[in-house]
Design a protein around this motif. Structure first.
Motif, PDB file in Angstrom:
ATOM      1  N   ASP A   1      40.223  54.888  53.355  1.00  0.00           N
ATOM      2  CA  ASP A   1      40.218  53.672  52.527  1.00  0.00           C
ATOM      3  C   ASP A   1      41.565  53.492  51.835  1.00  0.00           C
ATOM      4  OD1 ASP A   1      37.684  52.619  53.056  1.00  0.00           O
ATOM      5  OD2 ASP A   1      36.715  53.853  51.538  1.00  0.00           O
ATOM      6  N   MET A   2      42.153  54.606  51.370  1.00  0.00           N
ATOM      7  CA  MET A   2      43.486  54.540  50.772  1.00  0.00           C
ATOM      8  C   MET A   2      44.510  54.067  51.795  1.00  0.00           C
ATOM      9  SD  MET A   2      45.502  54.873  48.251  1.00  0.00           S
ATOM     10  CE  MET A   2      47.274  54.917  48.064  1.00  0.00           C
ATOM     11  N   ALA A   3      44.403  54.580  53.008  1.00  0.00           N
ATOM     12  CA  ALA A   3      45.341  54.206  54.066  1.00  0.00           C
ATOM     13  C   ALA A   3      45.278  52.707  54.345  1.00  0.00           C
ATOM     14  CB  ALA A   3      45.042  55.003  55.333  1.00  0.00           C
TER      15      ALA A   3
ATOM     16  N   SER B   1      40.275  46.133  40.351  1.00  0.00           N
ATOM     17  CA  SER B   1      39.941  44.723  40.571  1.00  0.00           C
ATOM     18  C   SER B   1      41.148  43.877  40.981  1.00  0.00           C
ATOM     19  CB  SER B   1      39.287  44.134  39.321  1.00  0.00           C
ATOM     20  OG  SER B   1      40.135  44.262  38.194  1.00  0.00           O
ATOM     21  N   LYS B   2      42.355  44.255  40.533  1.00  0.00           N
ATOM     22  CA  LYS B   2      43.539  43.472  40.907  1.00  0.00           C
ATOM     23  C   LYS B   2      43.777  43.495  42.413  1.00  0.00           C
ATOM     24  CE  LYS B   2      46.283  43.445  36.663  1.00  0.00           C
ATOM     25  NZ  LYS B   2      47.578  43.800  36.033  1.00  0.00           N
ATOM     26  N   LEU B   3      43.689  44.694  42.997  1.00  0.00           N
ATOM     27  CA  LEU B   3      43.904  44.800  44.445  1.00  0.00           C
ATOM     28  C   LEU B   3      42.736  44.212  45.221  1.00  0.00           C
ATOM     29  CD1 LEU B   3      45.914  45.824  46.545  1.00  0.00           C
ATOM     30  CD2 LEU B   3      44.689  47.999  46.564  1.00  0.00           C
ATOM     31  N   GLU B   4      41.522  44.434  44.712  1.00  0.00           N
ATOM     32  CA  GLU B   4      40.347  43.881  45.391  1.00  0.00           C
ATOM     33  C   GLU B   4      40.363  42.356  45.386  1.00  0.00           C
ATOM     34  OE1 GLU B   4      36.681  45.582  44.101  1.00  0.00           O
ATOM     35  OE2 GLU B   4      37.299  47.635  44.551  1.00  0.00           O
ATOM     36  N   ALA B   5      40.874  41.766  44.311  1.00  0.00           N
ATOM     37  CA  ALA B   5      40.944  40.302  44.230  1.00  0.00           C
ATOM     38  C   ALA B   5      41.882  39.723  45.283  1.00  0.00           C
ATOM     39  CB  ALA B   5      41.402  39.874  42.835  1.00  0.00           C
TER      40      ALA B   5
ATOM     41  N   LEU C   1      51.191  52.087  44.483  1.00  0.00           N
ATOM     42  CA  LEU C   1      49.734  52.162  44.595  1.00  0.00           C
ATOM     43  C   LEU C   1      49.270  53.475  43.986  1.00  0.00           C
ATOM     44  CD1 LEU C   1      49.174  50.964  48.294  1.00  0.00           C
ATOM     45  CD2 LEU C   1      49.218  49.586  46.205  1.00  0.00           C
ATOM     46  N   MET C   2      48.357  53.382  43.027  1.00  0.00           N
ATOM     47  CA  MET C   2      47.860  54.571  42.330  1.00  0.00           C
ATOM     48  C   MET C   2      46.421  54.853  42.721  1.00  0.00           C
ATOM     49  SD  MET C   2      50.425  55.648  40.587  1.00  0.00           S
ATOM     50  CE  MET C   2      51.634  54.883  41.688  1.00  0.00           C
ATOM     51  N   PRO C   3      46.189  55.787  43.640  1.00  0.00           N
ATOM     52  CA  PRO C   3      44.813  56.088  44.040  1.00  0.00           C
ATOM     53  C   PRO C   3      44.102  56.978  43.035  1.00  0.00           C
ATOM     54  CG  PRO C   3      46.326  57.489  45.229  1.00  0.00           C
ATOM     55  CD  PRO C   3      47.175  56.529  44.426  1.00  0.00           C
ATOM     56  N   THR C   4      42.803  56.890  43.043  1.00  0.00           N
ATOM     57  CA  THR C   4      41.979  57.856  42.334  1.00  0.00           C
ATOM     58  C   THR C   4      41.960  59.145  43.140  1.00  0.00           C
ATOM     59  OG1 THR C   4      39.826  58.161  41.274  1.00  0.00           O
ATOM     60  CG2 THR C   4      39.811  57.116  43.440  1.00  0.00           C
ATOM     61  N   ASN C   5      41.057  60.074  42.862  1.00  0.00           N
ATOM     62  CA  ASN C   5      40.994  61.357  43.566  1.00  0.00           C
ATOM     63  C   ASN C   5      40.710  61.128  45.048  1.00  0.00           C
ATOM     64  OD1 ASN C   5      41.021  63.285  41.157  1.00  0.00           O
ATOM     65  ND2 ASN C   5      39.343  61.924  40.636  1.00  0.00           N
ATOM     66  N   LEU C   6      41.612  61.567  45.898  1.00  0.00           N
ATOM     67  CA  LEU C   6      41.487  61.369  47.337  1.00  0.00           C
ATOM     68  C   LEU C   6      40.914  62.605  48.015  1.00  0.00           C
ATOM     69  CD1 LEU C   6      44.937  59.659  48.026  1.00  0.00           C
ATOM     70  CD2 LEU C   6      42.703  58.537  47.995  1.00  0.00           C
ATOM     71  N   TYR C   7      40.217  62.382  49.114  1.00  0.00           N
ATOM     72  CA  TYR C   7      39.693  63.486  49.925  1.00  0.00           C
ATOM     73  C   TYR C   7      39.543  62.977  51.352  1.00  0.00           C
ATOM     74  CZ  TYR C   7      35.247  61.000  50.049  1.00  0.00           C
ATOM     75  OH  TYR C   7      34.290  60.049  50.266  1.00  0.00           O
ATOM     76  N   GLY C   8      39.334  63.905  52.286  1.00  0.00           N
ATOM     77  CA  GLY C   8      39.119  63.484  53.662  1.00  0.00           C
ATOM     78  C   GLY C   8      39.753  64.439  54.657  1.00  0.00           C
ATOM     79  N   PRO C   9      39.833  64.043  55.930  1.00  0.00           N
ATOM     80  CA  PRO C   9      40.462  64.875  56.955  1.00  0.00           C
ATOM     81  C   PRO C   9      41.888  65.261  56.560  1.00  0.00           C
ATOM     82  CG  PRO C   9      39.327  63.019  57.968  1.00  0.00           C
ATOM     83  CD  PRO C   9      39.284  62.788  56.485  1.00  0.00           C
TER      84      PRO C   9
ATOM     85  N   TYR D   1      49.386  48.765  41.385  1.00  0.00           N
ATOM     86  CA  TYR D   1      47.975  48.507  41.675  1.00  0.00           C
ATOM     87  C   TYR D   1      47.190  49.806  41.726  1.00  0.00           C
ATOM     88  CZ  TYR D   1      49.336  43.771  42.915  1.00  0.00           C
ATOM     89  OH  TYR D   1      49.834  42.489  42.865  1.00  0.00           O
ATOM     90  N   ASN D   2      46.028  49.812  41.085  1.00  0.00           N
ATOM     91  CA  ASN D   2      45.086  50.914  41.199  1.00  0.00           C
ATOM     92  C   ASN D   2      44.323  50.796  42.512  1.00  0.00           C
ATOM     93  OD1 ASN D   2      45.781  51.841  38.652  1.00  0.00           O
ATOM     94  ND2 ASN D   2      44.078  50.804  37.631  1.00  0.00           N
ATOM     95  N   VAL D   3      43.959  51.965  43.062  1.00  0.00           N
ATOM     96  CA  VAL D   3      43.179  51.980  44.303  1.00  0.00           C
ATOM     97  C   VAL D   3      42.023  52.960  44.124  1.00  0.00           C
ATOM     98  CG1 VAL D   3      43.248  52.206  46.808  1.00  0.00           C
ATOM     99  CG2 VAL D   3      45.341  51.619  45.568  1.00  0.00           C
ATOM    100  N   GLY D   4      40.819  52.433  43.993  1.00  0.00           N
ATOM    101  CA  GLY D   4      39.639  53.275  43.797  1.00  0.00           C
ATOM    102  C   GLY D   4      38.378  52.576  44.274  1.00  0.00           C
ATOM    103  N   THR D   5      37.242  53.204  43.982  1.00  0.00           N
ATOM    104  CA  THR D   5      35.953  52.655  44.422  1.00  0.00           C
ATOM    105  C   THR D   5      35.236  51.887  43.316  1.00  0.00           C
ATOM    106  OG1 THR D   5      34.765  54.655  43.765  1.00  0.00           O
ATOM    107  CG2 THR D   5      35.633  54.586  46.008  1.00  0.00           C
ATOM    108  N   GLY D   6      35.611  52.158  42.060  1.00  0.00           N
ATOM    109  CA  GLY D   6      34.942  51.507  40.941  1.00  0.00           C
ATOM    110  C   GLY D   6      33.682  52.214  40.483  1.00  0.00           C
ATOM    111  N   THR D   7      33.358  53.361  41.114  1.00  0.00           N
ATOM    112  CA  THR D   7      32.180  54.134  40.701  1.00  0.00           C
ATOM    113  C   THR D   7      32.584  55.597  40.558  1.00  0.00           C
ATOM    114  OG1 THR D   7      31.486  54.482  42.997  1.00  0.00           O
ATOM    115  CG2 THR D   7      30.545  52.596  41.838  1.00  0.00           C
ATOM    116  N   ASP D   8      31.932  56.312  39.637  1.00  0.00           N
ATOM    117  CA  ASP D   8      32.226  57.729  39.469  1.00  0.00           C
ATOM    118  C   ASP D   8      30.947  58.537  39.346  1.00  0.00           C
ATOM    119  OD1 ASP D   8      31.496  56.834  36.946  1.00  0.00           O
ATOM    120  OD2 ASP D   8      33.282  57.577  35.909  1.00  0.00           O
ATOM    121  N   VAL D   9      31.092  59.850  39.460  1.00  0.00           N
ATOM    122  CA  VAL D   9      29.954  60.776  39.351  1.00  0.00           C
ATOM    123  C   VAL D   9      30.386  61.954  38.482  1.00  0.00           C
ATOM    124  CG1 VAL D   9      28.953  60.177  41.584  1.00  0.00           C
ATOM    125  CG2 VAL D   9      30.630  62.040  41.450  1.00  0.00           C
ATOM    126  N   THR D  10      29.401  62.685  37.931  1.00  0.00           N
ATOM    127  CA  THR D  10      29.751  63.909  37.228  1.00  0.00           C
ATOM    128  C   THR D  10      30.175  64.967  38.253  1.00  0.00           C
ATOM    129  OG1 THR D  10      27.517  64.846  37.301  1.00  0.00           O
ATOM    130  CG2 THR D  10      28.084  63.458  35.392  1.00  0.00           C
TER     131      THR D  10
END
Length: 318
Positions: free
Chosen positions: A219-221, A282-286, A165-173, A237-246
């Motif tokens: 969400d990654m967990a 999309s693969k994991l979301e599907a 599983l390949m997550p995008t940039n993770l953050y949190g507690p 599988y990629n693991v992300g939100t599908g949206t990004d910001v500057t």
């Protein structure tokens, strides 16, 4: 319907880190009762024989590899050898010990930095190894690519359920807020927090123009739990939100949530890193996994944790 028994013995490597601890919480919340971990003091994952002995003694049903040497651009640039070698040692020892102990399910966690620097956006799993990497973190990326390919090879040759599983940039507690080794979001949060009492200007690296995607660690967990409970048809599988910001928008969002009223100063002499890095999940979301956190809700959650749990490095009374 899960095909994994709730009393399955699940070993989380790196269980005290941000990702590992989130996976532990998510598994417990889903009713799993036999989760194990071991501290780095008692088990050095870089030591092959120690890992073999531990796996043979514990005989877990499932291994989740959330252990890694991680850091931001600065740490990767200044310490390329340990970022390559220690990550190779950790994952190779775990993957090989799991294979030799005939453990049937292994979940390997990596990073979106495995993909080429100028790959088409959003990043699809099939873009792996199609071009050159981002130079500032290629050492870490090469190690993680090796882990992905090792799991793929075991899956191909032996038919075992080894999945990456390949997550995008993770953050949190439980994130890392050390300014010398942290990633962009927690580093910004600490800088704004420490500047808040006087509203002093906050200096940030780069131009603010790169685009980044951020995923709350909870969400990654849940994606990891999804991989534990299901036999996924592919190896990566990629693991992300599908949206990004500057990065500029991220900074302004964190600034507002923290309550800092001063200026933001961009040091454009510092590197930006990859121009854009958006995941196609999309693969994991599907298959049925979906992220739940919005970025602003996730930042509020993370800042609440930071205030409750982090020492105030400059002894500022808030």
């Amino acid at each position: 319907m899960s095909n994994t028994a709730k009393d399955s013995k699940i070993y989380i490597a790196g269980h005290r880190g941000m990702v590992g601890s989130a996976v532990w919480r998510a598994l417990e919340a889903n009713g799993y009762t036999n989760i194990i971990g071991e501290t780095s003091k008692n088990l050095d994952l870089r030591n092959q024989q120690a890992v073999i002995d531990f796996i043979n003694a514990e005989r877990p049903d499932i291994i989740i590899d959330a252990a890694a040497k991680v850091g931001g651009i600065l740490a990767n640039n200044e310490h390329p050898y340990p970022f390559l070698m220690e990550n190779l040692q950790i994952q190779n020892n775990l993957i090989d010990a799991a294979h030799k102990a005939n453990i049937s399910k292994f979940v390997f966690l990596g990073s979106s930095c495995i993909y080429p620097k100028f790959a088409p956006q959003p990043l699809k799993e099939e873009y792996l190894l199609t071009d050159s990497l981002e130079p500032t973190n290629e050492w870490y990326a090469i190690a993680k690519i090796a882990g992905v390919k090792a799991c793929e090879a075991i899956r191909k040759q032996y038919g075992k359920d080894f999945v990456s599983l390949m997550p995008t940039n993770l953050y949190g507690p439980h994130d890392n807020f050390d300014l010398k080794s942290s990633h962009v979001l927690p580093a910004m949060m600490r800088k704004f927090h420490e500047a808040k009492p006087t509203n002093a200007p906050v200096e940030l690296w780069g131009s603010g123009t790169p685009m980044r995607e951020f995923l709350h660690v909870d969400d990654m967990a849940k994606a990891v739990v999804f991989a534990v409970e299901n036999t996924l048809p592919e190896h990566l599988y990629n693991v992300g939100t599908g949206t990004d910001v500057t990065i500029k928008t991220l900074a302004e969002t964190i600034q507002e949530i923290v309550g800092h009223k001063g200026d933001i100063v961009w040091d454009s002499s510092k590197p930006d890193g990859t121009p854009r890095k958006l995941m196609d999940s999309s693969k994991l979301e599907a298959l049925g996994w979906q992220p739940k956190y919005t970025l602003s809700k996730g930042i509020v959650d993370t800042y609440d944790w930071f205030k409750a749990n982090q020492i105030d490095y400059k002894k500022i009374k808030m």
